[in-house]
Design a protein around this motif. Structure first.
Motif, PDB file in Angstrom:
ATOM      1  N   UNK A 170       0.844  -1.204   0.000  1.00  0.00           N
ATOM      2  CA  UNK A 170       0.000   0.000   0.000  1.00  0.00           C
ATOM      3  C   UNK A 170       0.878   1.252   0.000  1.00  0.00           C
ATOM      4  N   UNK A 171       1.968   1.211   0.754  1.00  0.00           N
ATOM      5  CA  UNK A 171       2.852   2.383   0.829  1.00  0.00           C
ATOM      6  C   UNK A 171       3.458   2.720  -0.528  1.00  0.00           C
ATOM      7  N   UNK A 172       3.560   1.721  -1.392  1.00  0.00           N
ATOM      8  CA  UNK A 172       4.162   1.951  -2.713  1.00  0.00           C
ATOM      9  C   UNK A 172       3.165   2.509  -3.724  1.00  0.00           C
ATOM     10  N   UNK A 173       1.883   2.580  -3.358  1.00  0.00           N
ATOM     11  CA  UNK A 173       0.875   3.081  -4.299  1.00  0.00           C
ATOM     12  C   UNK A 173       0.958   4.607  -4.391  1.00  0.00           C
ATOM     13  N   UNK A 174       0.575   5.169  -5.544  1.00  0.00           N
ATOM     14  CA  UNK A 174       0.650   6.629  -5.698  1.00  0.00           C
ATOM     15  C   UNK A 174      -0.332   7.361  -4.787  1.00  0.00           C
ATOM     16  N   UNK A 175       0.136   8.466  -4.216  1.00  0.00           N
ATOM     17  CA  UNK A 175      -0.702   9.279  -3.322  1.00  0.00           C
ATOM     18  C   UNK A 175      -0.611  10.742  -3.731  1.00  0.00           C
ATOM     19  N   UNK A 176      -1.529  11.557  -3.185  1.00  0.00           N
ATOM     20  CA  UNK A 176      -1.409  12.998  -3.414  1.00  0.00           C
ATOM     21  C   UNK A 176      -0.515  13.602  -2.317  1.00  0.00           C
ATOM     22  N   UNK A 177      -0.443  14.930  -2.263  1.00  0.00           N
ATOM     23  CA  UNK A 177       0.441  15.604  -1.319  1.00  0.00           C
ATOM     24  C   UNK A 177       0.107  15.317   0.136  1.00  0.00           C
ATOM     25  N   UNK A 178      -1.166  14.991   0.413  1.00  0.00           N
ATOM     26  CA  UNK A 178      -1.583  14.712   1.787  1.00  0.00           C
ATOM     27  C   UNK A 178      -1.480  13.233   2.154  1.00  0.00           C
ATOM     28  N   UNK A 205      -5.871   3.566  -7.880  1.00  0.00           N
ATOM     29  CA  UNK A 205      -6.445   2.435  -7.140  1.00  0.00           C
ATOM     30  C   UNK A 205      -7.432   1.676  -8.025  1.00  0.00           C
ATOM     31  N   UNK A 206      -8.271   2.424  -8.765  1.00  0.00           N
ATOM     32  CA  UNK A 206      -9.235   1.773  -9.659  1.00  0.00           C
ATOM     33  C   UNK A 206      -8.521   0.940 -10.718  1.00  0.00           C
ATOM     34  N   UNK A 207      -7.494   1.524 -11.303  1.00  0.00           N
ATOM     35  CA  UNK A 207      -6.746   0.802 -12.347  1.00  0.00           C
ATOM     36  C   UNK A 207      -6.086  -0.453 -11.771  1.00  0.00           C
ATOM     37  N   UNK A 214     -17.278   0.547  -7.564  1.00  0.00           N
ATOM     38  CA  UNK A 214     -17.864   1.146  -8.765  1.00  0.00           C
ATOM     39  C   UNK A 214     -16.990   0.927 -10.001  1.00  0.00           C
ATOM     40  N   UNK A 215     -15.680   0.974  -9.816  1.00  0.00           N
ATOM     41  CA  UNK A 215     -14.781   0.811 -10.972  1.00  0.00           C
ATOM     42  C   UNK A 215     -14.915  -0.594 -11.565  1.00  0.00           C
ATOM     43  N   UNK A 216     -14.989  -1.592 -10.693  1.00  0.00           N
ATOM     44  CA  UNK A 216     -15.120  -2.968 -11.179  1.00  0.00           C
ATOM     45  C   UNK A 216     -16.459  -3.171 -11.881  1.00  0.00           C
ATOM     46  N   UNK A 217     -17.517  -2.598 -11.316  1.00  0.00           N
ATOM     47  CA  UNK A 217     -18.842  -2.718 -11.928  1.00  0.00           C
ATOM     48  C   UNK A 217     -18.850  -2.040 -13.302  1.00  0.00           C
ATOM     49  N   UNK A 218     -18.239  -0.861 -13.372  1.00  0.00           N
ATOM     50  CA  UNK A 218     -18.171  -0.146 -14.647  1.00  0.00           C
ATOM     51  C   UNK A 218     -17.425  -0.952 -15.704  1.00  0.00           C
ATOM     52  N   UNK A 264       1.275  -8.443 -10.100  1.00  0.00           N
ATOM     53  CA  UNK A 264       1.356  -7.386  -9.099  1.00  0.00           C
ATOM     54  C   UNK A 264       1.464  -7.993  -7.695  1.00  0.00           C
ATOM     55  N   UNK A 265       2.300  -7.415  -6.839  1.00  0.00           N
ATOM     56  CA  UNK A 265       2.457  -7.942  -5.467  1.00  0.00           C
ATOM     57  C   UNK A 265       1.141  -7.988  -4.699  1.00  0.00           C
ATOM     58  N   UNK A 266       0.220  -7.057  -5.019  1.00  0.00           N
ATOM     59  CA  UNK A 266      -1.066  -7.053  -4.316  1.00  0.00           C
ATOM     60  C   UNK A 266      -1.821  -8.360  -4.560  1.00  0.00           C
TER      61      UNK A 266
END
Lengths: 175, 284
Positions: free
Chosen positions: B17-25, B33-35, B113-117, B201-203
């Motif tokens: 999770x720490x390796x996933x992209x985040x915003x400034x906060x 995350x959806x992708x 929602x992303x998976x359903x879409x 992917x490690x996830x």
């Protein structure tokens, strides 16, 4: 008899499967036979190019050898030692595949669980054993070198095809 | 989220999770995350295809719908609702093969929602007659005849598992059939091998093994499914099946009047269908 044609055939067959694996898990459509065939062909093409590396290595070994006939005989012996473990590995894979496609779903699960899944992970080990086979079957260090180059080449097919054609995470359902 | 995972002792998950992209906060990028979710579920679908999960499901659901048709007193339509459908592989596959018959409407429901879409997009692209809904499966405007799921049950812990079955028993559904990882000693090893060999992917790799470790025992599933108005049954429990052949097996809950016609429709395979009273004799 030279083992080169048999080794090339095995290498190309492995490359086609590598092409499939590079694609598998990147397309969630239900009907995708054409896409699978295309991926296998891409693997085959990449494999054909990469397998030039051991062929060139073997050619180089022969070119610089003082006694080419002896060097050729040594490579042929090593090639047979390299071929035998790979034939055994390929036979188990093909048997598992046949069981997977022919048997009912319970038995086909068995073919996957004890065969196809673990065998994918064991590919580097099979190639390592093949290199050892080349060395101990009177192939010498030159056969080991050619075998190692061939091993690296076949292991590179899947990541190469994946990066070239299937690295994009979200793929539109075309083709 | 990272600190919560660390508190749970799951350092590997925290690293992923720490390796996933985040915003400034430090908030996870929702698009990334959806992708990632779609990517991991696409790889997961590959595993389901390879293990022929759809065949396994049809093997049980075919006779179940035959029993429902035999006792319904009307010609349908019937409605199958896949809870936690993800990318909708099972629903889309059932639609493509029409394995359950034309009188069965196929609906997938998921909270993501992303998976359903993406499931809807895939179904439209292939012209498949099935639908996908974002939300809670128990809040659908039209009732389900049968609820199904694959690989969902191990996410429910403690009382939530019985609550899940109770919600279905309280609905007008005639049955549920939930496939989940068979809890054997081999399951975590098998999960490691397959997720290592088939997922990138490690996830996905980590989640596969974690899921196998969380799989419920036969006894836990049957106990939780024992709710009023429902006859709980387990198909291919541990003592009756080769663990190499039965990676996933279902717990069923059916209205009591369906048991006899279901056993008739299953034929010889009905010997693999056991209730709580028979489980003690097959567990070893």
């Amino acid at each position: 008899m030279t083992p080169a044609p048999a080794l090339a055939a095995l290498g190309l067959m492995d490359a086609a499967f590598s092409g499939f694996r590079a694609y598998a898990g990147r397309d969630a459509r239900i009907r995708k036979h054409r896409a699978i065939a295309r991926a296998a062909l891409r693997g085959l093409a990449a494999g054909a190019v990469l397998l030039l590396a051991p062929a060139i290595t073997a050619g180089g070994v022969l070119l610089i050898a003082d006694d080419r006939a002896r060097a050729y005989a040594s490579l042929a012996d090593g090639g047979i030692g390299y071929l035998v473990p790979l034939v055994v590995y390929a036979a188990v894979v093909l048997l598992s595949l046949a069981a997977y496609f022919v048997l009912p779903f319970r038995a086909s699960t068995l073919a996957v669980v004890v065969g196809l899944g673990p065998l994918t992970l064991l590919r580097p080990l099979a190639l390592g054993i093949a290199c050892l086979g080349a060395l101990v079957h009177d192939g010498g260090w030159t056969s080991l070198l050619v075998g190692a180059v061939a091993g690296v080449a076949v292991l590179c097919v899947e990541p190469l095809v994946h990066r070239r054609w299937y690295a994009e995470v979200l793929r539109p359902p075309s083709g | 989220m990272v600190s919560r995972l660390l508190e749970c002792g799951d350092q590997r998950a925290a690293r992923i999770v720490a390796a996933l992209p985040t915003d400034g906060d430090g908030v996870l990028d929702p698009l990334a995350v959806d992708r990632l979710m779609i990517s991991v579920h696409t790889e997961l679908q590959r595993l389901r295809e390879e293990l022929r999960i759809d065949d396994r499901l049809v093997h049980v659901l075919g006779p179940l719908f035959a029993a429902i048709r035999a006792t319904a007193g009307h010609g349908g339509p019937f409605r199958l609702v896949d809870i936690g459908s993800g990318l909708g592989y099972l629903v889309r596959r059932l639609a493509a093969t029409r394995a359950l018959g034309p009188d069965v409407e196929l609906v997938g429901v998921d909270l993501d929602a992303a998976l359903v879409g993406e499931a809807g997009r895939l179904a439209r692209a292939e012209g498949l007659a099935c639908g996908f809904v974002h939300g809670n499966a128990f809040d659908l405007p039209e009732a389900a005849t049968v609820y199904v799921s694959t690989g969902v049950l191990h996410h429910f812990r403690g009382p939530a598992l019985a609550d899940f079955f109770r919600a279905q028993a309280a609905s007008s559904a005639l049955a549920f059939c939930h496939f989940d990882i068979a809890a054997t000693r081999l399951a975590p090893i098998g999960a490691w091998v397959f997720h290592r060999a088939r997922m990138r992917h490690p996830l996905g790799r980590h989640d596969g093994v974690a899921s196998a470790l969380r799989a419920h025992s036969d006894h836990t599933l049957l106990s939780a499914a024992e709710v009023p108005g429902i006859r709980p049954l387990l198909y291919e429990p541990r003592g009756m099946a080769n663990p190499f052949c039965t990676t996933l097996r279902p717990v069923l809950g059916i209205r009591p009047h369906l048991e006899e016609p279901l056993r008739r429709a299953l034929g010889r395979a009905s010997r693999r269908l056991v209730g709580p009273e028979q489980l003690a004799g097959t567990a070893r």
